[in-house]
Design a protein around this motif. Structure first.
Motif, short mmCIF file in Angstrom:
data_model
loop_
_atom_site.label_atom_id
_atom_site.label_comp_id
_atom_site.label_asym_id
_atom_site.label_seq_id
_atom_site.Cartn_x
_atom_site.Cartn_y
_atom_site.Cartn_z
N VAL A 1 13.08 -0.09 -4.13
CA VAL A 1 13.39 -0.11 -2.69
C VAL A 1 13.63 -1.50 -2.11
N ARG B 1 12.62 8.17 -3.15
CA ARG B 1 11.45 8.84 -3.73
C ARG B 1 11.87 9.85 -4.79
N ALA C 1 8.17 0.83 -7.73
CA ALA C 1 8.65 1.17 -6.38
C ALA C 1 9.32 -0.04 -5.74
N TRP C 2 8.74 -1.22 -5.91
CA TRP C 2 9.30 -2.45 -5.36
C TRP C 2 10.70 -2.69 -5.91
N ALA D 1 3.36 0.27 -7.98
CA ALA D 1 3.95 -0.57 -6.93
C ALA D 1 5.10 -1.43 -7.45
N VAL E 1 5.49 -2.67 0.07
CA VAL E 1 5.09 -1.73 -0.99
C VAL E 1 3.64 -2.02 -1.34
N ILE F 1 10.21 -4.23 4.45
CA ILE F 1 9.82 -3.24 3.45
C ILE F 1 8.55 -3.77 2.81
N LEU G 1 14.50 6.85 2.21
CA LEU G 1 13.24 6.92 1.47
C LEU G 1 13.09 8.26 0.75
N SER H 1 2.16 4.50 -5.26
CA SER H 1 2.29 3.43 -4.28
C SER H 1 2.73 4.03 -2.96
N ARG H 2 2.65 3.22 -1.93
CA ARG H 2 3.13 3.64 -0.60
C ARG H 2 4.15 2.62 -0.14
N VAL H 3 5.26 3.13 0.40
CA VAL H 3 6.33 2.27 0.89
C VAL H 3 6.39 2.39 2.41
N TRP I 1 8.65 1.10 5.62
CA TRP I 1 9.96 0.51 5.94
C TRP I 1 10.10 0.55 7.45
#
Length: 160
Positions: A24, A150, A20-21, A17, A103, A101, A146, A111-113, A115
């Motif tokens: 994005v 990704r 990813a944070w 996470a 995360v 957004i 995304l 992780s999952r985003v 948006w």
């Protein structure tokens, strides 16, 4: 407690996470994923900052275009099992509304985003109408961004 917008575009990312944070939530990275767009921030990515994304055929070369001006309302990175949350208010002359957004950690290396964009045109036309007209375009833009983000995360993950 963080509420996740029901209309959010959701993608799984093959990185933790925090990674990813960093990818994005910092809107300066978005110009790599959103065609014909340049992004500037008036300081660090943090609550209180103002972000301007300018889109147009020659925007990346410094020419004028459609300005999407936003204030950063919240910018809280993920900590442990807690999600990271960034929220923005669109305050431009043309585009108004909100974006978020989120995360969410989904394991040690995933992780999952989420948006979400709730955007409408400023001006005399009803918010409901202009929001409905913009929604398909913005949904496509978010999905594309995304997808690109990704892919960038996957490339980063392979080099670890």
């Amino acid at each position: 407690m963080t509420s996740i917008p029901i209309d959010a575009v959701v993608r799984s990312f093959p990185v933790d996470a925090t990674t990813a944070w960093e990818l994005v939530a910092d809107l300066r990275n978005h110009e790599r994923w959103i065609p014909m767009t340049r992004v500037s921030l008036d300081g660090p990515a943090a609550a209180g900052a103002t972000v301007t994304a300018v889109s147009g055929p020659f925007a990346r070369r410094g020419f004028p275009g459609l300005a999407d001006v936003m204030t950063v309302d919240r910018y809280d990175p993920p900590v442990g099992a807690e999600p990271g949350v960034a929220t923005f208010t669109k305050i431009g002359w043309v585009l108004r509304g909100h974006a978020s957004i989120i995360v969410v950690p989904a394991g040690p290396s995933s992780s999952r985003v989420f948006w979400s964009e709730d955007v409408y045109l400023a001006g005399p036309l009803p918010r409901r109408l202009t929001g409905a007209l913009l929604s398909p375009f913005l949904g496509g833009m978010v999905r594309y961004a995304l997808l690109k983000a990704r892919g960038e995360a996957r490339a980063t993950d392979r080099h670890r």
